[in-house]
Write a protein that holds these residues in place. Structure first.
Motif, PDB file in Angstrom:
ATOM      1  N   LEU A  74       0.819  -1.221   0.000  1.00 31.01           N
ATOM      2  CA  LEU A  74       0.000   0.000   0.000  1.00 31.01           C
ATOM      3  C   LEU A  74       0.850   1.268   0.000  1.00 31.01           C
ATOM      4  CD1 LEU A  74      -2.923  -0.774   2.499  1.00 31.01           C
ATOM      5  CD2 LEU A  74      -3.114  -0.412   0.035  1.00 31.01           C
ATOM      6  N   VAL A  75       1.967   1.216   0.699  1.00 33.41           N
ATOM      7  CA  VAL A  75       2.804   2.423   0.774  1.00 33.41           C
ATOM      8  C   VAL A  75       3.946   2.424  -0.242  1.00 33.41           C
ATOM      9  CG1 VAL A  75       2.205   2.878   3.180  1.00 33.41           C
ATOM     10  CG2 VAL A  75       4.248   1.532   2.658  1.00 33.41           C
ATOM     11  N   SER A  76       3.981   1.423  -1.102  1.00 29.74           N
ATOM     12  CA  SER A  76       5.010   1.395  -2.151  1.00 29.74           C
ATOM     13  C   SER A  76       4.454   2.009  -3.423  1.00 29.74           C
ATOM     14  CB  SER A  76       5.416  -0.060  -2.438  1.00 29.74           C
ATOM     15  OG  SER A  76       5.946  -0.645  -1.272  1.00 29.74           O
ATOM     16  N   PRO A  77       5.003   3.120  -3.851  1.00 31.76           N
ATOM     17  CA  PRO A  77       4.434   3.772  -5.039  1.00 31.76           C
ATOM     18  C   PRO A  77       4.522   2.921  -6.298  1.00 31.76           C
ATOM     19  CG  PRO A  77       6.464   4.861  -4.321  1.00 31.76           C
ATOM     20  CD  PRO A  77       6.113   3.876  -3.273  1.00 31.76           C
ATOM     21  N   ASP A  78       5.615   2.133  -6.417  1.00 28.27           N
ATOM     22  CA  ASP A  78       5.754   1.312  -7.623  1.00 28.27           C
ATOM     23  C   ASP A  78       5.672  -0.174  -7.283  1.00 28.27           C
ATOM     24  OD1 ASP A  78       6.282   3.547  -9.337  1.00 28.27           O
ATOM     25  OD2 ASP A  78       8.229   3.679  -8.317  1.00 28.27           O
ATOM     26  N   LYS A 122      -4.677   0.890  -4.743  1.00 33.77           N
ATOM     27  CA  LYS A 122      -4.357   2.008  -3.870  1.00 33.77           C
ATOM     28  C   LYS A 122      -5.580   2.814  -3.424  1.00 33.77           C
ATOM     29  CE  LYS A 122       0.240   1.670  -4.036  1.00 33.77           C
ATOM     30  NZ  LYS A 122       0.492   0.683  -5.091  1.00 33.77           N
ATOM     31  N   LYS A 161       8.649  10.610  -4.091  1.00 40.50           N
ATOM     32  CA  LYS A 161       7.549   9.708  -4.421  1.00 40.50           C
ATOM     33  C   LYS A 161       7.173   8.794  -3.255  1.00 40.50           C
ATOM     34  CE  LYS A 161       8.366   6.885  -7.861  1.00 40.50           C
ATOM     35  NZ  LYS A 161       8.498   6.215  -9.188  1.00 40.50           N
ATOM     36  N   GLU A 162       8.190   8.244  -2.605  1.00 41.89           N
ATOM     37  CA  GLU A 162       7.970   7.334  -1.470  1.00 41.89           C
ATOM     38  C   GLU A 162       7.229   8.048  -0.333  1.00 41.89           C
ATOM     39  OE1 GLU A 162       9.157   4.105  -0.425  1.00 41.89           O
ATOM     40  OE2 GLU A 162       9.644   3.585  -2.510  1.00 41.89           O
ATOM     41  N   GLN A 178       3.565   8.912  -1.315  1.00 41.95           N
ATOM     42  CA  GLN A 178       2.678   7.754  -1.273  1.00 41.95           C
ATOM     43  C   GLN A 178       2.323   7.392   0.171  1.00 41.95           C
ATOM     44  OE1 GLN A 178       1.079   6.083  -3.643  1.00 41.95           O
ATOM     45  NE2 GLN A 178       0.187   4.679  -2.143  1.00 41.95           N
ATOM     46  N   PHE A 179       3.317   7.442   1.045  1.00 42.86           N
ATOM     47  CA  PHE A 179       3.080   7.099   2.443  1.00 42.86           C
ATOM     48  C   PHE A 179       2.098   8.071   3.097  1.00 42.86           C
ATOM     49  CE2 PHE A 179       3.922   7.122   7.005  1.00 42.86           C
ATOM     50  CZ  PHE A 179       3.894   5.765   7.289  1.00 42.86           C
ATOM     51  N   MET A 215      -1.398   7.752   1.676  1.00 41.52           N
ATOM     52  CA  MET A 215      -2.063   6.508   2.074  1.00 41.52           C
ATOM     53  C   MET A 215      -2.532   6.580   3.517  1.00 41.52           C
ATOM     54  SD  MET A 215      -3.236   3.583   1.319  1.00 41.52           S
ATOM     55  CE  MET A 215      -2.729   3.530  -0.390  1.00 41.52           C
TER      56      MET A 215
END
Lengths: 168, 168
Positions: free
Chosen positions: A35-39, A87, B125-126, B129-130, B133
Motif C-alpha cells: 500500500l505504501v510502495s508507489p511502484d 491504492k 515519491k515514497e 505515497q506514504f 495513504m
DNA sequence: CTGAACTTTCAAAATATATTGAAAAAATAA
DNA sequence: TTATTTTTTCAATATATTTTGAAAGTTCAG
C-alpha cells in the motif's frame, strides 16, 4: 518521525491489527508494504523488507490476489514478476466487505435457514428459545447483508451516496 | 431436525465462525450455548454440554462478561453462580460494535494520526505515497467510526432509525 | 473459627497456525 | 533442445494460542 521508521511502524501495526480480525499477520504486513510502495515490487523486495521466506511471501501474495487486493504486474523485458496493491482505499474496503460477505455471511445465513426447521413443540421452552434465537440472528444477518450491499453500491448510486455522506 | 442436533450444530458452527473473526472458538461456543438457553446455567452445565474444563469455562465466561454479553446471576438460596446471556440480538450486535470500536478502531486512528507527522519532502515519491495513504486510511477509519456510531444510536433516534429501515 | 462448596489462577501440555527451505515445477533464454 | 532463472509446493519445523487440571483462593453455613 523519519519515513523509514514510520513505514516500519505502519507495517508492524497493520499486521498486529489484522491478527485481531482473523487475518494472517504476514498477509496484512505484505499488504501494508504494498500500500505504501508507489511502484510495483518483487518477491525478493518483500522478502528483504519484511525478513520472511520466499515460500511465505508466495503463499500470502496468492491469498491477497484471491481477495483482489493485489495484482501481478508483468514488466516487459523483465523476467521476474512484480506486485502492486490497489491504492484506492475505498475500493479496498469494498472488496474486503464483498469477500467477507461471500465467504462468511452467506454461509452463515444458509446455516441459519437450515436450523430454522427444527422439529418439536414451540410450547417447549427450550425449543421456543432456540427457534426464536435462530430467527432473530437470521434477521440481523439479513439486515447486515443489505446494509453492506448499500455500502458497496454507495459510490454507484447518487441517492444512497448522499445518505452515506451524512455519516461522514 | 431434532432440537439437540440443531443446537449442537449451531454451537459448533458459531464457534467455527468466531474463529474467522478473531474470536476464541470456545468463547463463541459458550456464548452460543447461553444464547439458546432459556434459563441461566452454571459452569458445570457448560463444562458438561461442551466437554471442556472448568478453567476454560471460567476464563472465557470472564471474557464474555468483559464484553457485557453475559452476566452473573445470583440465585438466592443457591451457592453456585449462574450465567445468562443478553438475548436481544440487536443489543448484542451493538455491544460488540461498541467494544471493537473502542478496542481496535480507536487505537488505530490514534496510530494513524501519529504517522501523519512524517518528516521529509512531499516531492519524494515514497514520502508522498506514504503520507497520502495514511491520510486516506484515516479518512476511511473516521467514516467507519461515524457510521458505526449512527448504527449504535439508531434505536435511540427516530430519524436515523428511519433511514436504517431502508436498508432492511 | 472450621470445613465443605465453589471459583480462580496459571504453569505445563496439547493443539492449531504460520513459516521455512529445499526440491519440484514452470517459464524463458540461449 | 538444454541451461538458467523464477515460481510454486509442501513436509518438517517453529511459533502462537488454547486448554487442562490441580493447587490456591474465596465464600459462607454451621
Amino acid at each position: 518521525m523519519k519515513l523509514s521508521e514510520a513505514k516500519q511502524q505502519f507495517i508492524s501495526s497493520w499486521g498486529a491489527f489484522g491478527t485481531q480480525w482473523g487475518i494472517n499477520r504476514t498477509m496484512a504486513q505484505i499488504h501494508a508494504l504494498l500500500l505504501v510502495s508507489p511502484d510495483p515490487i518483487t518477491q525478493d523486495d518483500i522478502m528483504e523488507q519484511l525478513s520472511i521466506s520466499r515460500g511465505n511471501v508466495n503463499m500470502n501474495i496468492r491469498d491477497l490476489i484471491s481477495w483482489s487486493l493485489v495484482e501481478r504486474i508483468i514488466v516487459s523485458g523483465e523476467r521476474r514478476e512484480y506486485f502492486s496493491a490497489e491504492k484506492d482505499i475505498w475500493k479496498v474496503a469494498t472488496q474486503i466487505i464483498k469477500e467477507r460477505k461471500k465467504r462468511e455471511l452467506d454461509p452463515m445465513l444458509k446455516l441459519l435457514s437450515q436450523l430454522e426447521n427444527v422439529d418439536g413443540d414451540k410450547k417447549d421452552k427450550e425449543t421456543k428459545q432456540f427457534v426464536d434465537m435462530i430467527a432473530s440472528i437470521k434477521k440481523l444477518g439479513l439486515s447486515a447483508d443489505k446494509m453492506l450491499d448499500v455500502t458497496i453500491k454507495a459510490e454507484e448510486n447518487w441517492f444512497t451516496g448522499s445518505i452515506l455522506k451524512m455519516f461522514k
